[in-house]
Scaffold this motif. Sequence first.
Motif, PDB file in Angstrom:
ATOM      1  N   THR A  70       1.700   6.998  -6.492  1.00 26.71           N
ATOM      2  CA  THR A  70       0.630   7.965  -6.756  1.00 26.71           C
ATOM      3  C   THR A  70       1.117   9.389  -6.502  1.00 26.71           C
ATOM      4  O   THR A  70       0.782  10.314  -7.252  1.00 26.71           O
ATOM      5  CB  THR A  70      -0.594   7.656  -5.870  1.00 26.71           C
TER       6      THR A  70
ATOM      7  N   ARG B 135       0.827  -1.207   0.000  1.00 25.49           N
ATOM      8  CA  ARG B 135       0.000   0.000   0.000  1.00 25.49           C
ATOM      9  C   ARG B 135       0.856   1.249   0.000  1.00 25.49           C
ATOM     10  O   ARG B 135       0.593   2.215  -0.726  1.00 25.49           O
ATOM     11  CB  ARG B 135      -0.935   0.005   1.220  1.00 25.49           C
TER      12      ARG B 135
ATOM     13  N   VAL C 198      -4.742  12.524  -9.072  1.00 26.71           N
ATOM     14  CA  VAL C 198      -4.610  11.498 -10.110  1.00 26.71           C
ATOM     15  C   VAL C 198      -5.985  11.047 -10.586  1.00 26.71           C
ATOM     16  O   VAL C 198      -6.220  10.886 -11.785  1.00 26.71           O
ATOM     17  CB  VAL C 198      -3.784  10.304  -9.581  1.00 26.71           C
ATOM     18  N   ALA C 199      -6.924  10.875  -9.648  1.00 23.84           N
ATOM     19  CA  ALA C 199      -8.280  10.440 -10.008  1.00 23.84           C
ATOM     20  C   ALA C 199      -8.989  11.502 -10.843  1.00 23.84           C
ATOM     21  O   ALA C 199      -9.680  11.177 -11.814  1.00 23.84           O
ATOM     22  CB  ALA C 199      -9.079  10.127  -8.747  1.00 23.84           C
TER      23      ALA C 199
ATOM     24  N   ARG D  63       3.174  10.468  -9.408  1.00 23.57           N
ATOM     25  CA  ARG D  63       2.315  10.803 -10.549  1.00 23.57           C
ATOM     26  C   ARG D  63       1.663  12.163 -10.369  1.00 23.57           C
ATOM     27  O   ARG D  63       1.579  12.969 -11.308  1.00 23.57           O
ATOM     28  CB  ARG D  63       1.236   9.726 -10.740  1.00 23.57           C
ATOM     29  N   ALA D  64       1.175  12.438  -9.151  1.00 20.20           N
ATOM     30  CA  ALA D  64       0.514  13.716  -8.891  1.00 20.20           C
ATOM     31  C   ALA D  64       1.496  14.879  -9.040  1.00 20.20           C
ATOM     32  O   ALA D  64       1.170  15.908  -9.656  1.00 20.20           O
ATOM     33  CB  ALA D  64      -0.092  13.711  -7.488  1.00 20.20           C
TER      34      ALA D  64
ATOM     35  N   GLN E 184       1.090   4.148  -2.754  1.00 20.84           N
ATOM     36  CA  GLN E 184       0.859   5.558  -2.425  1.00 20.84           C
ATOM     37  C   GLN E 184       2.019   6.427  -2.896  1.00 20.84           C
ATOM     38  O   GLN E 184       1.805   7.539  -3.402  1.00 20.84           O
ATOM     39  CB  GLN E 184       0.657   5.712  -0.915  1.00 20.84           C
TER      40      GLN E 184
ATOM     41  N   GLU F   7      -0.974  11.702   0.877  1.00 22.04           N
ATOM     42  CA  GLU F   7      -1.258  10.627  -0.080  1.00 22.04           C
ATOM     43  C   GLU F   7      -2.682  10.719  -0.626  1.00 22.04           C
ATOM     44  O   GLU F   7      -2.913  10.475  -1.805  1.00 22.04           O
ATOM     45  CB  GLU F   7      -1.036   9.261   0.592  1.00 22.04           C
ATOM     46  N   GLU F   8      -3.630  11.063   0.240  1.00 21.81           N
ATOM     47  CA  GLU F   8      -5.022  11.197  -0.214  1.00 21.81           C
ATOM     48  C   GLU F   8      -5.156  12.336  -1.219  1.00 21.81           C
ATOM     49  O   GLU F   8      -5.907  12.232  -2.196  1.00 21.81           O
ATOM     50  CB  GLU F   8      -5.941  11.437   0.979  1.00 21.81           C
TER      51      GLU F   8
ATOM     52  N   ALA G 253      -2.835  13.338  -3.250  1.00 20.79           N
ATOM     53  CA  ALA G 253      -2.252  12.836  -4.500  1.00 20.79           C
ATOM     54  C   ALA G 253      -3.242  11.935  -5.234  1.00 20.79           C
ATOM     55  O   ALA G 253      -3.397  12.025  -6.458  1.00 20.79           O
ATOM     56  CB  ALA G 253      -0.964  12.084  -4.201  1.00 20.79           C
ATOM     57  N   GLU G 254      -3.930  11.064  -4.476  1.00 17.48           N
ATOM     58  CA  GLU G 254      -4.922  10.177  -5.089  1.00 17.48           C
ATOM     59  C   GLU G 254      -6.038  10.984  -5.745  1.00 17.48           C
ATOM     60  O   GLU G 254      -6.521  10.638  -6.822  1.00 17.48           O
ATOM     61  CB  GLU G 254      -5.506   9.232  -4.030  1.00 17.48           C
ATOM     62  N   ARG G 255      -6.444  12.076  -5.097  1.00 17.79           N
ATOM     63  CA  ARG G 255      -7.497  12.923  -5.644  1.00 17.79           C
ATOM     64  C   ARG G 255      -7.076  13.554  -6.974  1.00 17.79           C
ATOM     65  O   ARG G 255      -7.842  13.590  -7.937  1.00 17.79           O
ATOM     66  CB  ARG G 255      -7.826  14.032  -4.632  1.00 17.79           C
TER      67      ARG G 255
END
Length: 200
Positions: free
Chosen positions: A145, A138, A186-187, A148-149, A142, A179-180, A182-184
Amino acid sequence: MTRRLQIPDLGGATAVILHRPHPTVAALTRQLNAIGLQVECCWPELPVSARQADYLFLDVDTAHDDQFPWEIGRAPMPAIALVGSEAPGRIEWLMNFGADAQILKPVGTGGVYSALLIARATFDARAEMADSIESLRRRLGQRQTVVRAVTMLAARGKSEDAAYNQLRAMAMAWRVSFEEAAERIVADAAPHTQEPENGR
């Protein structure tokens, strides 16, 4: 620092024995009852309720994959193999099953208590290792991610350091973890980076 193992209280625990009717079952049941375990004997298949047992004893000489209501190698409780035959095919099956301890047959008047303790310690250690590996996966995901962000933000003409600082500021503004955030990012970018369908 290495975690010290402690002997668990076995009183009131439950054990399932998967073995055809045999003096081995009687000898094993006597020892388990003396230790304080409740015993259920099954043959030729395990009921689904066996998933709730604290320990499983199985006859390696006759066991086969279809007897278990779970994927081989993924028993949900410590498993103790009752081994009589040392035929290569039986030992290979045992290794694939992944027993946590073993008792050689015929079962005598001792050996069950230590097998229970070893099986519990081995099972818990394996579960802890699996959790650690999953946690590392995980974290690696992260980190990828985050990279990527930052790359996406830097593509807008910022330096990598500036993009990193922007991501940190966004996380603080959104009151989420780094991390959250970054996920946002990328999404949110995902729909815009998909290739058009049918050449449109």
